[in-house]
Write a protein that holds these residues in place. Structure first.
Motif, PDB file in Angstrom:
ATOM      1  N   SER A  17       0.817  -1.207   0.000  1.00  0.00           N
ATOM      2  CA  SER A  17       0.000   0.000   0.000  1.00  0.00           C
ATOM      3  C   SER A  17       0.852   1.260   0.000  1.00  0.00           C
TER       4      SER A  17
ATOM      5  N   TRP B  33      -9.514  -1.254  -0.303  1.00  0.00           N
ATOM      6  CA  TRP B  33      -8.976  -0.491   0.829  1.00  0.00           C
ATOM      7  C   TRP B  33      -8.207   0.738   0.363  1.00  0.00           C
TER       8      TRP B  33
ATOM      9  N   ASP C 213      -3.197   1.712   9.884  1.00  0.00           N
ATOM     10  CA  ASP C 213      -4.359   1.526   9.008  1.00  0.00           C
ATOM     11  C   ASP C 213      -5.257   0.397   9.504  1.00  0.00           C
TER      12      ASP C 213
ATOM     13  N   PRO D 225     -12.150   1.609   3.288  1.00  0.00           N
ATOM     14  CA  PRO D 225     -11.334   2.632   2.626  1.00  0.00           C
ATOM     15  C   PRO D 225     -11.361   3.996   3.313  1.00  0.00           C
TER      16      PRO D 225
ATOM     17  N   SER E 194      -7.596   5.049   5.780  1.00  0.00           N
ATOM     18  CA  SER E 194      -6.486   4.693   4.903  1.00  0.00           C
ATOM     19  C   SER E 194      -5.229   5.465   5.254  1.00  0.00           C
TER      20      SER E 194
END
Length: 403
Positions: free
Chosen positions: A26, A64, A172, A177, A180
């Motif tokens: 991510s 996400w 997180d 979402p 984030s």
């Protein structure tokens, strides 16, 4: 000379990410979406291949993230490799360390040490500015001073001069979402004021809500302590459900949670996953006076006893003979079985002669058999085969079926 942030955004420098799990992948995607070129390394060859093909290697990560990241890899803004030496480059101005720091539910630093020694190979590079190293992994308090910095020094690097070092463990919640990397408040601290300025500036490329800590010591302890708070509250919820068995404690706690300064926690089958149970061990292991943390130590003990309490009730209270478990993951809408209460209850149930099967829509039948050691069953068709059903992970697929 342009700053670190400007160099990254203009493309004259790039970021490197060590580890392409939930955190590392991510990080790589978010920075690439902001126009920062990046390279990530992982030992999983199949994962690296999938990443470079533009596939999302982690279940629901595009949900996400809030965007589909495949185009970033297809267009070359980011790429993955299994060869760590590709990250030791004068082009790499920032190193994000996002590797596991636990094994079997306990702190484990061998991988972190290996990564720090590999990053130290920058010593032979001709660089105008010292690279910034950001530790995103959750750490036992004092790990930076007692473990990380000594490794860099042993390798001939002076922290603050040859290399800049900051701590900003990720917080997180990979289930929705709206929590984030971009939106959550993120704490960051560094070994000196100059590094802190660089750290906040770089992380601010993606993170909209940076919160400066006084130094790296304060920054590294925040993640563990905030999870230890949650651990104690969840453990209390479990114990309340036992102490007031004549009440629907879930309803009581929902009512309690309507008070503005009280969180809403629910009784559960146990506490799984990466962060909460592990963080309490981090806090205990890193404390200057661990003997003062009696409440937290009791929380750990109580949580570890919870799966056994559930099994005892099923055997003696519910007279269960055939149990179906919904959810191999430790939390809803995730594909992560780490420390799942399901895995802790299965052997205890089988020891008592109870038949157990598991369903999880995010795992194949073969994966369930390999991970849990029991057969899978179909949902909702297979529910009628059991006298007791445990909903361990409330996946959206279960809520979408009228059963």
């Amino acid at each position: 000379m342009e700053g670190y942030r400007e160099s990254l955004l203009k493309g004259s420098a790039k970021v490197a990410v060590w580890g392409l799990g939930h955190i590392g992948y991510s990080t790589l995607c978010h920075f690439a979406e902001e126009g920062v070129n990046g390279i990530g390394v992982d030992i999983d060859e199949e994962r690296v291949k999938r990443v470079n093909r533009g596939e999302v290697p982690i279940f629901a990560m595009d949900y996400w993230l809030g965007f589909a990241p495949g185009y970033l890899f297809e267009q070359g803004a980011a790429r993955a490799t299994t060869e760590w030496r590709e990250l030791i480059s004068a082009e790499v101005l920032v190193h994000f360390v996002a590797i596991p720091t636990e094994r079997d539910g306990k702190p484990y630093l061998e991988i972190l040490g290996d990564v720090c020694r590999k990053i130290s190979k920058i010593k032979g590079l001709d660089m105008e500015r010292p690279p910034l190293v950001v530790i995103e992994s959750t750490l036992t308090p004092n790990t930076t001073d007692e473990f990380v910095i000594p490794i860099f020094e042993e390798e001939g690097l002076v922290v603050g001069e040859d290399i800049l070092l900051g701590c900003s463990p990720r917080r997180d919640w990979f289930a929705t979402p709206d929590r984030s990397l971009r939106t959550l408040h993120r704490v960051g601290g560094a070994t000196n004021a100059e590094t802190e300025e660089v750290l906040l500036d770089v992380l601010g490329i993606v993170c909209e809500n940076m919160v400066p800590a006084p130094d790296h010591l304060h920054a590294e302890v925040v993640k563990s302590i905030e999870n230890a708070y949650r651990h104690m509250e969840i453990a209390l919820a479990n114990e309340l459900s036992l102490a007031y068995s004549h009440l629907d404690m879930r309803t009581v706690l929902q009512l309690v949670g309507t008070k503005w300064n009280v969180g809403t926690y629910q009784p559960s089958f146990g506490i799984g996953g990466y962060c909460i149970p592990l963080s309490s061990h981090y806090v205990l292991d890193g404390a200057t006076h661990p003997e003062r943390l009696g409440l937290l130590r009791r929380t750990v003990e109580s949580s570890e006893e919870q799966p056994g309490r559930v099994v005892e009730y099923l055997v003696n209270g519910a007279n269960a003979k055939r149990v179906g478990i919904l959810g191999l993951s430790y939390a809803k809408n995730m594909r992560v079985p780490d420390q799942s209460p399901t895995l802790k209850m299965i052997p205890l149930l089988r020891e008592r002669g109870i038949e157990v099967k598991v369903n999880d829509p995010h795992f194949t039948d073969a994966e369930i058999k390999e991970i849990a050691g029991v057969e899978a069953f179909a949902f909702p068709q297979g529910l009628s085969a059991f006298d007791t059903v445990l909903v361990v992970a409330g996946h959206r697929e279960y809520n979408a079926v009228n059963h």
